[in-house]
Design a protein around this motif. Structure first.
Motif, PDB file in Angstrom:
ATOM      1  N   LEU A   1       0.823  -1.206   0.000  1.00 35.92           N
ATOM      2  CA  LEU A   1       0.000   0.000   0.000  1.00 35.92           C
ATOM      3  C   LEU A   1       0.859   1.259   0.000  1.00 35.92           C
ATOM      4  O   LEU A   1       0.515   2.267  -0.618  1.00 35.92           O
ATOM      5  N   PHE A   2       2.005   1.184   0.668  1.00 36.96           N
ATOM      6  CA  PHE A   2       2.866   2.358   0.785  1.00 36.96           C
ATOM      7  C   PHE A   2       4.105   2.254  -0.108  1.00 36.96           C
ATOM      8  O   PHE A   2       5.109   2.911   0.150  1.00 36.96           O
ATOM      9  N   ALA A   3       4.034   1.420  -1.129  1.00 39.27           N
ATOM     10  CA  ALA A   3       5.151   1.328  -2.070  1.00 39.27           C
ATOM     11  C   ALA A   3       5.280   2.644  -2.829  1.00 39.27           C
ATOM     12  O   ALA A   3       4.295   3.314  -3.124  1.00 39.27           O
TER      13      ALA A   3
ATOM     14  N   ALA B   1       1.403   9.232  -0.312  1.00 44.35           N
ATOM     15  CA  ALA B   1       0.536  10.093   0.500  1.00 44.35           C
ATOM     16  C   ALA B   1      -0.047   9.290   1.653  1.00 44.35           C
ATOM     17  O   ALA B   1      -0.086   8.054   1.610  1.00 44.35           O
ATOM     18  N   PRO B   2      -0.512   9.952   2.710  1.00 41.16           N
ATOM     19  CA  PRO B   2      -1.152   9.237   3.814  1.00 41.16           C
ATOM     20  C   PRO B   2      -2.336   8.415   3.327  1.00 41.16           C
ATOM     21  O   PRO B   2      -3.060   8.815   2.416  1.00 41.16           O
TER      22      PRO B   2
ATOM     23  N   GLY C   1     -12.779  -0.331  15.032  1.00 40.53           N
ATOM     24  CA  GLY C   1     -13.657   0.319  14.071  1.00 40.53           C
ATOM     25  C   GLY C   1     -13.332   1.768  13.788  1.00 40.53           C
ATOM     26  O   GLY C   1     -13.987   2.401  12.951  1.00 40.53           O
ATOM     27  N   VAL C   2     -12.306   2.311  14.440  1.00 40.37           N
ATOM     28  CA  VAL C   2     -11.926   3.709  14.235  1.00 40.37           C
ATOM     29  C   VAL C   2     -11.053   3.821  12.991  1.00 40.37           C
ATOM     30  O   VAL C   2     -10.088   3.070  12.813  1.00 40.37           O
ATOM     31  N   SER C   3     -11.375   4.766  12.118  1.00 39.52           N
ATOM     32  CA  SER C   3     -10.593   5.001  10.908  1.00 39.52           C
ATOM     33  C   SER C   3      -9.493   6.006  11.220  1.00 39.52           C
ATOM     34  O   SER C   3      -9.741   7.051  11.835  1.00 39.52           O
ATOM     35  N   VAL C   4      -8.261   5.687  10.789  1.00 35.76           N
ATOM     36  CA  VAL C   4      -7.122   6.571  11.065  1.00 35.76           C
ATOM     37  C   VAL C   4      -6.337   6.817   9.780  1.00 35.76           C
ATOM     38  O   VAL C   4      -6.317   5.982   8.866  1.00 35.76           O
ATOM     39  N   TRP C   5      -5.686   7.986   9.722  1.00 35.36           N
ATOM     40  CA  TRP C   5      -4.775   8.307   8.634  1.00 35.36           C
ATOM     41  C   TRP C   5      -3.375   7.843   9.024  1.00 35.36           C
ATOM     42  O   TRP C   5      -2.966   8.012  10.170  1.00 35.36           O
ATOM     43  N   CYS C   6      -2.660   7.253   8.050  1.00 29.73           N
ATOM     44  CA  CYS C   6      -1.383   6.622   8.374  1.00 29.73           C
ATOM     45  C   CYS C   6      -0.271   7.022   7.408  1.00 29.73           C
ATOM     46  O   CYS C   6      -0.515   7.294   6.225  1.00 29.73           O
ATOM     47  N   ARG C   7       0.937   7.026   7.957  1.00 29.84           N
ATOM     48  CA  ARG C   7       2.164   7.028   7.170  1.00 29.84           C
ATOM     49  C   ARG C   7       3.019   5.879   7.672  1.00 29.84           C
ATOM     50  O   ARG C   7       2.942   5.512   8.850  1.00 29.84           O
ATOM     51  N   VAL C   8       3.833   5.325   6.792  1.00 27.14           N
ATOM     52  CA  VAL C   8       4.687   4.205   7.176  1.00 27.14           C
ATOM     53  C   VAL C   8       6.139   4.563   6.917  1.00 27.14           C
ATOM     54  O   VAL C   8       6.470   5.137   5.876  1.00 27.14           O
ATOM     55  N   LYS C   9       6.994   4.229   7.891  1.00 26.38           N
ATOM     56  CA  LYS C   9       8.442   4.421   7.737  1.00 26.38           C
ATOM     57  C   LYS C   9       9.115   3.072   7.877  1.00 26.38           C
ATOM     58  O   LYS C   9       8.979   2.402   8.894  1.00 26.38           O
TER      59      LYS C   9
ATOM     60  N   LYS D   1      12.807   1.534   7.552  1.00 24.98           N
ATOM     61  CA  LYS D   1      14.206   1.932   7.404  1.00 24.98           C
ATOM     62  C   LYS D   1      14.941   1.034   6.426  1.00 24.98           C
ATOM     63  O   LYS D   1      15.869   1.437   5.771  1.00 24.98           O
ATOM     64  N   ASN D   2      14.502  -0.222   6.344  1.00 29.45           N
ATOM     65  CA  ASN D   2      15.208  -1.166   5.486  1.00 29.45           C
ATOM     66  C   ASN D   2      14.193  -1.993   4.711  1.00 29.45           C
ATOM     67  O   ASN D   2      14.021  -3.168   4.960  1.00 29.45           O
ATOM     68  N   PRO D   3      13.461  -1.397   3.770  1.00 27.45           N
ATOM     69  CA  PRO D   3      12.362  -2.101   3.112  1.00 27.45           C
ATOM     70  C   PRO D   3      12.789  -3.344   2.366  1.00 27.45           C
ATOM     71  O   PRO D   3      12.033  -4.291   2.254  1.00 27.45           O
ATOM     72  N   SER D   4      14.009  -3.385   1.862  1.00 31.29           N
ATOM     73  CA  SER D   4      14.437  -4.569   1.113  1.00 31.29           C
ATOM     74  C   SER D   4      14.604  -5.782   2.002  1.00 31.29           C
ATOM     75  O   SER D   4      14.732  -6.900   1.533  1.00 31.29           O
ATOM     76  N   ALA D   5      14.601  -5.539   3.337  1.00 32.01           N
ATOM     77  CA  ALA D   5      14.775  -6.654   4.258  1.00 32.01           C
ATOM     78  C   ALA D   5      13.472  -7.390   4.531  1.00 32.01           C
ATOM     79  O   ALA D   5      13.466  -8.404   5.186  1.00 32.01           O
ATOM     80  N   TRP D   6      12.347  -6.869   4.002  1.00 31.70           N
ATOM     81  CA  TRP D   6      11.066  -7.468   4.342  1.00 31.70           C
ATOM     82  C   TRP D   6      10.919  -8.849   3.744  1.00 31.70           C
ATOM     83  O   TRP D   6      11.252  -9.112   2.594  1.00 31.70           O
ATOM     84  N   THR D   7      10.409  -9.764   4.571  1.00 30.80           N
ATOM     85  CA  THR D   7      10.107 -11.122   4.118  1.00 30.80           C
ATOM     86  C   THR D   7       8.651 -11.413   4.451  1.00 30.80           C
ATOM     87  O   THR D   7       8.063 -10.796   5.334  1.00 30.80           O
TER      88      THR D   7
END
Length: 666
Positions: free
Chosen positions: A270-272, A277-278, A286-294, A296-302
């Protein structure tokens, strides 16, 4: 952490309303401690090196709190007040204040180095806030000691990203100038410190910033929640806990999917993109929230591997798999000794063989332990670290084994789970195992042998399944010979023994420097090290190893910015003074410059092509220590006089205290 954190304004009112009960309970504890209200202030300050060691021990807290303290003081300047930072045990580490009030505070020993725990000073905002783990104000006559009743103090505990109290922030002033909004200001400042800590911890974690209103993203009131690449909950700040409606302890049982109803992989997708944007997400309540994602090392994701005990009912969709990032491989930066260590620990990964890591203080034993866990089959489970040297001997038993309600005076309601039980299913890292008290070594041995733990005051045992990694800079065999360490425990822990080389022994120094720079600044590759500075670095003995190098580079980066060249003018004064002392003590030593190859022999570098022999650094270090020792003898242990004679600061000598005869430092 508090179960439901308040907004700053509401927090001041809520704590004030309930403060009477907290004050009454504190007065009862003060009586039990044997403190009399008429007692005079205790001015028996500890030796200077004790405060220095406390600041070093709390450096992570100090570096994040100092800028916030400056801002806070700017807001209360000229109000006959002061700002204080303390350790988790109540020792004052740092203070800022109006000169007239600092002088008044010194009359009751409210100065750096002094103990302001409840045991030491009775009811006071610092000690009581740390005991209750609640922000509160102690006003005038509410203080237990008569000598302190001219004060009004507002204090908030500071929680680290693991949910543990790490220290306290306090504003103290004359009780006649008390302002009802001071506590709210202190709470906000403490929360600011806590939020700043998230940026320097969990380097491979996924950090979610969120709020129900998008304009509050990036502000103090935004929620911050941290998850592992597999989606396991790691941490959350006070605002995040409030928005989730769950305490820190309750959140530990959750995953990203159970909190947001989607797999962690979907969040990554979603944040690729470079600057997404948020986005809006819906929380479990059930609460809707606005988000940002940080990340630090996205290539490490498995792809996520979620424990069945906490997995959401719906199956997670399939995602394209990315290569697994090896934590151990990240530590392999070219030094053959380190490569050999990594090869050995990989051979025993997942084999239930305990690992013992030897090495000097600051050589990265804790990083290696985390990497061993990260590359093991237990990677998705807890990694729990216990520093046996930093926990007071009176508390280490309850910290390790946990306790039931009422097990001892001061025990928390409902008891507490111990570190060993917290590590169930994962890895238990016993750092500085050589400092574990002798009477607890037998209990630990029994736990490791029987895989059961019995909390203090409990009549039953709990099964535990942990992989064990321990570390020490001490010679355990010598301790065994002296009777200070159990031989049977030693042989239970040393299934595989590896030794990390000191920084001065490594052949990958320049690579290490570059990696550290990249962690300190996102444009780390644009920072240059002037050749003469690199030459100085290579000749230096680095007694503090990576910890010292990291702190020095962090200071230099702040001074030079993320682009530029680090020169000698960007180095800390005490470091330059040490180098100056080396040159004074050994005038024939070569000046900084290109390395000169040495002839092969017993003292040659471990690998060909090493920048230069570390033997020279050892010799310079020995000569410098000898010069310090001689100066101290000549001046009968007077550190100030010895430092003046050598042309260095007192801190330079104190930094070498562990390598100098104890009778010389008075």
């Amino acid at each position: 952490m508090p179960t439901r954190p308040h907004s700053p304004a509401a927090g001041a009112q809520a704590v004030s309303a309930g403060s009477a009960d907290l004050i009454d309970a504190s007065h009862q504890r003060s009586l039990k401690y044997g403190i009399a209200a008429a007692d005079e202030p205790d001015f028996s300050s500890p030796a200077r090196h004790v405060l220095h060691e406390a600041i070093e021990e709390n450096r992570f807290l100090f570096q994040h709190a100092a800028p916030v303290m400056e801002t806070l003081y700017d807001q209360i300047v000229n109000t006959h007040s002061m700002v204080l930072l303390t350790s988790a045990r109540g020792m004052v580490l740092h203070s800022l204040g109006d000169p007239d009030f600092l002088e008044k505070a010194s009359r009751v020993a409210l100065t750096p180095g002094m103990d302001w725990s409840e045991r030491g000073k009775g009811t006071n905002a610092i000690g009581t806030a740390l005991t209750e783990e609640e922000a509160l104000t102690v006003h005038g006559n509410q203080h237990y000691l008569d000598a302190n009743k001219f004060l009004t103090c507002s204090c908030s505990p500071i929680f680290d990203p693991y949910g543990q109290v790490i220290g306290a922030l306090d504003v103290t002033g004359d009780h006649r100038s008390y302002h009802q909004h001071t506590l709210a200001l202190v709470r906000m400042s403490a929360q600011m410190i806590e939020n700043h800590m998230f940026a320097d911890i969990f380097p491979k974690a996924i950090r979610l910033h969120f709020h129900s209103r998008s304009e509050f993203l990036g502000t103090l009131v935004e929620g911050i929640a941290v998850f592992s690449p597999e989606g396991r909950f790691l941490s959350a700040n006070r605002s995040a806990q409030f928005q989730f409606g769950l305490s820190f302890a309750a959140l530990k049982t959750h995953t990203f999917q159970s909190l947001f109803g989607m797999p962690i992989g979907a969040l990554i997708d979603l944040f690729a993109g470079a600057l997404p944007a948020p986005k809006q997400l819906v929380m479990h309540n059930g609460v809707s929230v606005w988000c940002r994602v940080k990340i630090k090392n996205p290539s490490a994701w498995t792809p996520p591997v979620v424990s069945p005990a906490v997995a959401a009912p719906a199956p997670a969709p399939a995602f394209s798999r990315k290569p697994h990032f090896s934590s151990l491989q990240y530590l392999n930066t070219g030094d053959p000794q380190v490569a050999a260590v990594i090869h050995k620990v990989r051979m025993v990964a997942g084999k239930d063989i305990p690992v013992m890591i030897l090495g000097e203080t600051g050589t990265g034993k804790d990083l290696l332990a985390q990497a061993i866990h990260g590359d093991s089959p237990r990677a998705g489970q807890p990694f729990v670290s216990v520093n046996c040297a930093s926990i007071p001997e009176t508390l280490i038993e309850s910290e390790l084994f946990g306790y039931e309600e009422g097990a001892f005076t001061g025990a928390r309601k409902k008891g507490a789970i111990g570190k060993i039980a917290q590590a169930h299913g994962g890895t238990l890292f016993l750092d500085e195992i050589g400092d574990m008290p002798k009477h607890l070594q037998a209990r630990l041995l029994r736990v490791l042998q029987e895989r059961k733990v019995s909390p203090l005051g409990a009549g039953k045992e709990v099964d535990v399944d942990v992989a064990v990694v321990c570390a020490t800079h001490k010679n355990l065999k010598d301790m065994i010979a002296r009777g200070d360490f159990r031989e049977d425990l030693y042989y239970r822990l040393n299934g595989l023994v590896v030794r990390l080389p000191a920084l001065r022994e490594r052949t990958d120094f320049e690579t290490v420097v570059q990696k550290i720079l990249q962690t300190l600044c996102t444009q780390g590759e644009n920072i240059q090290i002037a050749p003469e500075v690199m030459a100085l670095f290579k000749r230096y003995a680095w007694p503090g190893n990576f910890r010292q190098l990291h702190n020095l580079l962090r200071t230099a980066v702040v001074m030079v910015g993320c682009e530029g060249s680090i020169t000698t003018e960007h180095l800390p004064d005490d470091f330059v003074e040490e180098l100056k002392l080396d040159r004074q003590a050994a005038p024939t030593a070569p000046l900084p410059g290109p390395a000169t190859p040495t002839a092969a022999g017993p003292d040659a570098p471990a690998a060909t092509g090493a920048p230069e022999s570390r033997g020279e650094a050892f010799r310079l270090q020995d000569v410098a220590l000898a010069a310090m020792a001689e100066a101290l003898r000549q001046h009968k242990g007077n550190v100030s006089a010895a430092a003046k004679a050598l042309g260095v600061s007192r801190n330079t000598i104190y930094r070498k205290k562990d390598q100098l005869p104890a009778d010389l430092l008075r």
